[in-house]
Design a protein around this motif. Sequence first.
Motif, PDB file in Angstrom:
ATOM      1  N   VAL A 226       0.850  -1.187   0.000  1.00 36.39           N
ATOM      2  CA  VAL A 226       0.000   0.000   0.000  1.00 36.39           C
ATOM      3  C   VAL A 226       0.889   1.241   0.000  1.00 36.39           C
ATOM      4  CG1 VAL A 226      -1.698   1.320   1.314  1.00 36.39           C
ATOM      5  CG2 VAL A 226      -1.879  -1.178   1.181  1.00 36.39           C
ATOM      6  N   GLY A 227       0.534   2.204  -0.813  1.00 32.02           N
ATOM      7  CA  GLY A 227       1.308   3.435  -0.885  1.00 32.02           C
ATOM      8  C   GLY A 227       2.390   3.426  -1.939  1.00 32.02           C
ATOM      9  N   THR A 228       2.504   2.332  -2.700  1.00 27.69           N
ATOM     10  CA  THR A 228       3.512   2.275  -3.762  1.00 27.69           C
ATOM     11  C   THR A 228       3.305   3.430  -4.743  1.00 27.69           C
ATOM     12  OG1 THR A 228       3.783  -0.121  -3.614  1.00 27.69           O
ATOM     13  CG2 THR A 228       4.386   0.912  -5.700  1.00 27.69           C
ATOM     14  N   ASP A 229       4.372   4.166  -5.022  1.00 27.68           N
ATOM     15  CA  ASP A 229       4.319   5.304  -5.933  1.00 27.68           C
ATOM     16  C   ASP A 229       4.416   4.806  -7.375  1.00 27.68           C
ATOM     17  OD1 ASP A 229       4.714   7.563  -7.468  1.00 27.68           O
ATOM     18  OD2 ASP A 229       6.240   8.429  -6.176  1.00 27.68           O
ATOM     19  N   PRO A 230       3.339   4.929  -8.166  1.00 27.83           N
ATOM     20  CA  PRO A 230       3.368   4.413  -9.532  1.00 27.83           C
ATOM     21  C   PRO A 230       4.471   5.018 -10.388  1.00 27.83           C
ATOM     22  CG  PRO A 230       1.116   4.877  -8.873  1.00 27.83           C
ATOM     23  CD  PRO A 230       2.007   5.456  -7.816  1.00 27.83           C
ATOM     24  N   VAL A 231       4.661   6.331 -10.292  1.00 26.26           N
ATOM     25  CA  VAL A 231       5.652   6.992 -11.147  1.00 26.26           C
ATOM     26  C   VAL A 231       7.066   6.516 -10.818  1.00 26.26           C
ATOM     27  CG1 VAL A 231       6.706   9.202 -11.763  1.00 26.26           C
ATOM     28  CG2 VAL A 231       4.223   9.014 -11.583  1.00 26.26           C
ATOM     29  N   ALA A 232       7.383   6.401  -9.530  1.00 30.62           N
ATOM     30  CA  ALA A 232       8.715   5.939  -9.143  1.00 30.62           C
ATOM     31  C   ALA A 232       8.968   4.519  -9.649  1.00 30.62           C
ATOM     32  CB  ALA A 232       8.872   5.995  -7.623  1.00 30.62           C
ATOM     33  N   LEU A 233       7.967   3.666  -9.562  1.00 27.86           N
ATOM     34  CA  LEU A 233       8.127   2.296 -10.048  1.00 27.86           C
ATOM     35  C   LEU A 233       8.312   2.279 -11.567  1.00 27.86           C
ATOM     36  CD1 LEU A 233       5.947  -0.738  -8.919  1.00 27.86           C
ATOM     37  CD2 LEU A 233       6.943  -0.570 -11.187  1.00 27.86           C
ATOM     38  N   LEU A 234       7.512   3.055 -12.272  1.00 25.08           N
ATOM     39  CA  LEU A 234       7.588   3.072 -13.733  1.00 25.08           C
ATOM     40  C   LEU A 234       8.901   3.673 -14.222  1.00 25.08           C
ATOM     41  CD1 LEU A 234       3.904   4.133 -14.410  1.00 25.08           C
ATOM     42  CD2 LEU A 234       4.910   1.894 -14.899  1.00 25.08           C
ATOM     43  N   GLN A 235       9.430   4.654 -13.505  1.00 31.53           N
ATOM     44  CA  GLN A 235      10.730   5.216 -13.855  1.00 31.53           C
ATOM     45  C   GLN A 235      11.823   4.159 -13.728  1.00 31.53           C
ATOM     46  OE1 GLN A 235      10.880   8.536 -11.145  1.00 31.53           O
ATOM     47  NE2 GLN A 235      10.197   9.998 -12.690  1.00 31.53           N
ATOM     48  N   THR A 236      11.735   3.363 -12.674  1.00 30.01           N
ATOM     49  CA  THR A 236      12.707   2.297 -12.469  1.00 30.01           C
ATOM     50  C   THR A 236      12.590   1.234 -13.551  1.00 30.01           C
ATOM     51  OG1 THR A 236      12.690   2.676 -10.092  1.00 30.01           O
ATOM     52  CG2 THR A 236      13.493   0.531 -10.828  1.00 30.01           C
ATOM     53  N   LEU A 237      11.379   0.963 -13.972  1.00 31.55           N
ATOM     54  CA  LEU A 237      11.148  -0.004 -15.050  1.00 31.55           C
ATOM     55  C   LEU A 237      11.779   0.465 -16.362  1.00 31.55           C
ATOM     56  CD1 LEU A 237       9.530  -2.598 -15.974  1.00 31.55           C
ATOM     57  CD2 LEU A 237       7.705  -1.013 -16.616  1.00 31.55           C
ATOM     58  N   ALA A 238      11.631   1.740 -16.675  1.00 26.00           N
ATOM     59  CA  ALA A 238      12.099   2.268 -17.961  1.00 26.00           C
ATOM     60  C   ALA A 238      13.586   2.589 -17.976  1.00 26.00           C
ATOM     61  CB  ALA A 238      11.304   3.517 -18.320  1.00 26.00           C
ATOM     62  N   ALA A 239      14.154   2.873 -16.810  1.00 24.18           N
ATOM     63  CA  ALA A 239      15.527   3.372 -16.759  1.00 24.18           C
ATOM     64  C   ALA A 239      16.559   2.481 -17.458  1.00 24.18           C
ATOM     65  CB  ALA A 239      15.930   3.612 -15.295  1.00 24.18           C
ATOM     66  N   PRO A 240      16.565   1.158 -17.244  1.00 20.77           N
ATOM     67  CA  PRO A 240      17.582   0.339 -17.910  1.00 20.77           C
ATOM     68  C   PRO A 240      17.490   0.382 -19.432  1.00 20.77           C
ATOM     69  CG  PRO A 240      16.524  -0.869 -16.125  1.00 20.77           C
ATOM     70  CD  PRO A 240      15.707   0.359 -16.348  1.00 20.77           C
ATOM     71  N   VAL A 241      16.284   0.514 -19.949  1.00 23.47           N
ATOM     72  CA  VAL A 241      16.094   0.566 -21.404  1.00 23.47           C
ATOM     73  C   VAL A 241      16.713   1.846 -21.964  1.00 23.47           C
ATOM     74  CG1 VAL A 241      14.407   0.596 -23.271  1.00 23.47           C
ATOM     75  CG2 VAL A 241      13.994  -0.801 -21.231  1.00 23.47           C
TER      76      VAL A 241
END
Length: 211
Positions: free
Chosen positions: A151-166
Amino acid sequence: MESERSPARPVGRGAKVRAAVHAAALAELVDKGYAALTVEAVAQRAGVHKTTVYRRWGDRDALIGDALAGHMALDIPSPDTGAVETDLRALARALVKSLTSPTGQAILAAMSTGAARLPELAAARHHVFQDRFARAAPVITRAVERGELPVGTDPVALLQTLAAPVYLRLLLTGDPVDEATADQAARVALAAALAGAFVPVLEEEGSGGRR
């Protein structure tokens, strides 16, 4: 000197014109690159008069910015597979597919070179990322509601981490980018999310105030 020829096949008005000009601008970007792209060539390819383009977009950079924002906003789907693991993998694979396509490569070049400092392209880049995060955020929200993520997971922070390696591989290291890259990025982002890395840390209040 021969006068400028009017387009033989007008494409109509409104949304049809916008779509045709956007498609033509992206095609010119792929074929010629940002520096050589002209409003005249875009208009000819789109089947409209150049004054139509100038009247609607004002100049070349405003047109390119609008075309980039429009294309990239629609190019990444928002999956709903029923499980966060497969949703994140689908998001990462779609991002890789988009960015490694000829159009994606041309867009990356335009948005990461000196041209990106232009106000119109900087605004387009900001809009693209904000829009992508907003469209993908429900993937994270649903996962939290299903109890798959804290609960409280920040969607933008997670998505940034997902995209960063690419983006790191494409823009900096030059390492290969494929589905394996996407799958690894999804696993790393999910592991970090499960560990609570994207839950904001709240300041605690002690007897002497915040600490």
